[in-house]
Design an enzyme around this catalytic site. Structure first.
Site, PDB file in Angstrom:
ATOM      1  CE  LYS A  16      -2.494  -4.766   0.766  1.00 48.60           C
ATOM      2  NZ  LYS A  16      -3.374  -4.450   1.504  1.00 48.60           N
ATOM      3  CE1 TYR A  63      -2.142  -5.320  -2.760  1.00 46.18           C
ATOM      4  CE2 TYR A  63      -0.881  -7.285  -3.151  1.00 46.18           C
ATOM      5  CZ  TYR A  63      -1.953  -6.574  -2.666  1.00 46.18           C
ATOM      6  OH  TYR A  63      -2.981  -7.229  -1.988  1.00 46.18           O
TER       7      TYR A  63
END
Length: 301
Positions: A166, A162
């Site tokens: 991001k 993640y």
């Protein structure tokens, strides 16, 4: 603020995406409500959430169509942009909000969990932006808003996939801003703090964890949505290539990586010179290994 604009919002079937779609519509935008209705880990599909949010907008007097295409596929991205043009005659903004989570410590993370998260967050942001870009270029205007995270900007445990996705979104946004500024197109990022399905999986076993979750529940998605609506509006015409965060009633502008200190040696560096001189001189400016909660440690107000 958004009257006459046509906006695609991905992952708009719930949480922050739903709030963005509702606020954009309340500000006068026509909205494509995109959501495949998958579970938090990306499994399954359900057309219900997208259609329910579109119905909410209609009931409030706004204009919206539902779309259940997948952002992780280029064809799906093209389909949602085509849906905006078919329904509303144009496209003026894209909000890349869709996401999944497959958390786990790095040394235990299977490659397929990396691939899945990158496909939705990073590839998804690329796919939808790329599908909209020719239309923005032709009309000489357009705005992208991408959702990044402090997991990538600062760091968090057990989120290597993640965090990588991001932070990749930040680089993508900056490149879009640089490449398309001459066409009147803008691209910005927001790192949102808001209680939603994406963070409802946070463990709340210890007293400290329970207290953190209680603080997060105070931060409602509509606070983020108003900032997104601003960035989509013509009032933000001079805002480009920036990284913001919204935490309840606070709006932050994030720094971006730049050199902060250097050392020079005319005759060059040996390995031992680096160990004895370079690193000791630079060490005072090293960043500690912190997580997002270490930086945003005060209660939201």
């Amino acid at each position: 603020m958004l009257k006459g604009k046509s906006i695609v919002v991905t992952g708009a079937g719930g949480g922050i995406g739903r709030a963005i779609a509702l606020v954009a519509a309340a500000e006068g935008a026509c909205v494509v409500v995109n959501d495949i209705g998958a579970a938090l880990d990306g499994s399954g599909s359900d057309e219900g959430p997208a259609h329910r949010v579109a119905a909410e907008i209609h009931q409030a007097g706004g204009q919206a169509v539902a779309d259940t295409s997948s952002v992780s596929e280029a064809d799906g991205a093209e389909a949602m942009v085509a849906a905006a043009i078919k329904a509303f005659g144009r496209i003026d903004g894209v909000v890349n909000n869709a996401g999944v989570l497959r958390d786990g410590f790095f040394h235990k993370m299977p490659a397929e969990h990396l691939d899945q998260v990158l496909k939705v967050h990073l590839y998804g942001s690329f796919n939808v932006s790329r599908a909209a870009a020719p239309h923005f270029k032709e009309q000489g205007s357009g705005a992208f808003v991408h959702m990044t995270s402090t997991s990538g900007l600062i760091g968090n445990l057990a989120q290597a996939n993640y965090s990588a996705a991001k932070l990749g979104v930040v680089g993508l946004s900056k490149s879009i801003a640089l490449d398309m500024q001459k066409f009147g197109v803008r691209s910005n990022c927001i790192a949102p703090f808001a209680w939603s399905r994406m963070i409802s999986s946070i463990k709340a076993e210890t007293d400290d964890q329970k207290e953190r979750v209680a603080r997060l529940k105070q931060m409602t998605p509509d606070k983020v949505a108003t900032m997104v609506a601003y960035l989509l509006s013509d009032a933000a015409r001079e805002v480009n290539g920036q990284i913001f965060s919204v935490r309840n009633n606070e709006i932050f502008l994030f720094s971006q990586p730049r050199p902060i200190r250097s050392v020079h040696r005319g005759e060059g560096w040996t390995v031992s010179d680096i160990a004895e001189h370079a690193i000791p001189a630079l060490k005072a400016d090293f960043y500690p290994l912190e997580v997002s909660a270490d930086i945003f440690s005060w209660d939201p107000v």
